[in-house]
Enzyme design. Structure first.
Site, short mmCIF file in Angstrom:
data_model
loop_
_atom_site.label_atom_id
_atom_site.label_comp_id
_atom_site.label_asym_id
_atom_site.label_seq_id
_atom_site.Cartn_x
_atom_site.Cartn_y
_atom_site.Cartn_z
N LYS A 176 0.85 -1.20 0.00
CA LYS A 176 0.00 0.00 0.00
C LYS A 176 0.88 1.23 0.00
O LYS A 176 1.99 1.21 0.55
CB LYS A 176 -0.89 0.02 1.25
CG LYS A 176 -2.11 0.88 1.13
CD LYS A 176 -3.16 0.16 0.30
CE LYS A 176 -4.51 0.78 0.35
NZ LYS A 176 -5.54 -0.15 -0.11
N1 GLU Z 1 -7.18 0.03 -3.70
C1 GLU Z 1 -7.89 -1.18 -4.00
C2 GLU Z 1 -7.97 -2.04 -2.76
O1 GLU Z 1 -7.86 -1.58 -1.66
C3 GLU Z 1 -7.33 -1.88 -5.22
C4 GLU Z 1 -5.91 -2.33 -5.11
C5 GLU Z 1 -5.33 -2.84 -6.44
O2 GLU Z 1 -6.04 -2.98 -7.40
O3 GLU Z 1 -4.12 -3.08 -6.43
O4 GLU Z 1 -8.24 -3.21 -2.85
#
Ligand code: GLU
Length: 420
Positions: free
Chosen positions: A112
């Site tokens: 993240k």
């Molecule tokens: N931000 C989204 C999540 O929390 C998607 C993450 C992604 O597609 O890598 O799942």
């Protein structure tokens, strides 16, 4: 930005994720070595994002990219811009990405990213400079096959295009992108936009069947942003579903006979907000959470279902479209009240499944309907596996989903071994 504009660090987010992890690790009797290995991120990068603002002043923002796991594949996870961002929160969300990807069986680890800034207070050109500088600073650890970014809170296709372009111009690698959730003209897929909502709607349908919920199914969507509105629209494709409540930060509306979403869309398309919608009962956003429904879908911020309101919820099931909308204390209250919670790592996994199709599917990802089918089938298998595990271990759906995911990551680690 003056520091007074920024919220204090919130270390509770990480504590809650670790608490949930420890509980699941206990259920699995995970050995102490593996426990401490999985409790910590493989790598955390803290950066200071410096830009010149539109007035020419030098400004700095804290930025983070945390790779919690790289065992099942490259890092994967969104990039968010919020004033509340912290290393602790980013670590907690990276850990959730590891479990999410493992639960729906994607060949990714979990990561993240975040920049501690308030996008509301910046012009587009300042946001572009923040995004590009952040991307340049985390360049050594990201890229295809290493760690791939995606949209998250307050970021979207625009930011992904800036990251993609910065990465490509700095590395000279123009083929595979360091991001998913790209604009369609840059190889993104139309389905990625609605992927998370598609997965949430699927989770609602599965929960309605599994818990024998009544028809018509009355759903409240708290947080009518991209994910919430898509979820609501997709649910209404079924004539036996009524969306009885919706909200955003400006207000909430509740209507027993169902809200007309095309009329809401007209207001929003015209630049309005939920407070401008002339339908149903007018309420404050937090009041909506306690109104009567069969399924409550918290689809925006974390911690909206907490110890202060969990005892007053009047729903049979909570389907977590947002990341971390239910606090640990609230979980216990909901369990006592017999309210099932379909956890975020299952309910909102459609986004990252859509990313997978975009990243690995190439041209195929553009074929209409393909991503939707893949999202539905992966959410469905994970849902049934989670239900079966919850029954076998007599635990909550959240603990069940976590045990499946932790087991998969631990197994993958054992098979790979340690080197050097
Ligand atoms: N931000 C989204 C999540 O929390 C998607 C993450 C992604 O597609 O890598 O799942």
């Amino acid at each position: 930005m003056a520091s007074a504009e920024i919220a204090p660090f919130d270390s509770s987010a990480l504590g809650a994720s670790l608490g949930a992890f420890e509980r699941a690790a206990d259920l699995l009797s995970l050995d102490p070595g593996m426990r401490s290995f999985l409790a910590k991120p493989r790598r955390s990068l803290e950066v200071t994002v410096a830009i010149r603002d539109d007035a020419g002043q030098l400004r700095t923002f804290d930025g983070y990219r945390v790779q919690h796991s790289l065992t099942r594949g490259p890092g994967k996870g969104g990039l968010r811009f919020t004033p509340e961002a912290s290393l602790e929160e980013t670590t907690s969300l990276a850990m959730a990405m590891t479990w999410k990807c493992a639960l729906v069986d994607l060949p990714y680890g979990g990561a993240k990213g975040a920049v501690r800034c308030d996008p509301e207070r910046h012009s587009e050109s300042e946001l572009e400079r923040i995004t590009r500088r952040y991307a340049a600073l985390i360049m050594p650890i990201i890229g295809p096959g290493r760690d791939v970014l995606a949209p998250d809170m307050n970021t979207g296709e625009r930011e992904m295009a800036w990251v993609m372009d910065t990465y490509a111009t700095q590395t000279g690698l123009l083929g595979d992108a360091a991001v998913t959730g790209r604009p369609i003209v840059l190889g993104g897929s139309a389905q990625r936009r609605s992927a998370t909502g598609h997965g949430v709607a699927e989770a609602v349908r599965l929960a309605a069947r599994a818990f024998a919920l009544p028809k018509p199914l009355r759903v409240i969507v708290a947080g009518y942003g991209n994910v919430g509105s898509k979820t609501a629209e997709l649910l209404l494709a079924d004539p036996e579903v009524l969306v009885v409540g919706i909200s955003d930060i400006t207000g909430a509306r509740y209507c027993e006979s169902g809200i007309s979403l095309p009329k809401v869309a007209e207001v929003l398309d015209g630049g309005g907000a939920i407070a401008d919608v002339e339908q149903g009962e007018r309420l404050l956003p937090h009041e909506l959470l306690e109104l009567d429904c069969d399924v409550l879908v918290p689809a925006a911020v974390s911690g909206v279902v907490n110890v202060a309101n969990a005892g007053s919820l009047s729903t049979r099931v909570v389907v977590e479209a947002a990341n971390g909308p239910t606090t640990e204390g609230a979980d216990a209250i909901l369990a006592d009240a017999g309210i099932q919670v379909v956890p975020d790592i299952l309910a909102n996994a459609g986004g990252v499944i859509g990313s997978y199709v975009e990243e690995r599917g190439g041209e195929l990802a553009l074929e209409s309907g393909r991503a939707a089918g893949i999202i539905s089938s992966r959410i469905e298998s994970a849902f049934h596996a989670t239900l079966a595990r919850a029954e076998a271990m007599s635990c909550s759906l959240r603990d069940a989903a976590l045990t499946i995911a932790i087991e998969r990551v631990a197994d993958a680690h054992r098979v790979r071994g340690l080197f050097p």
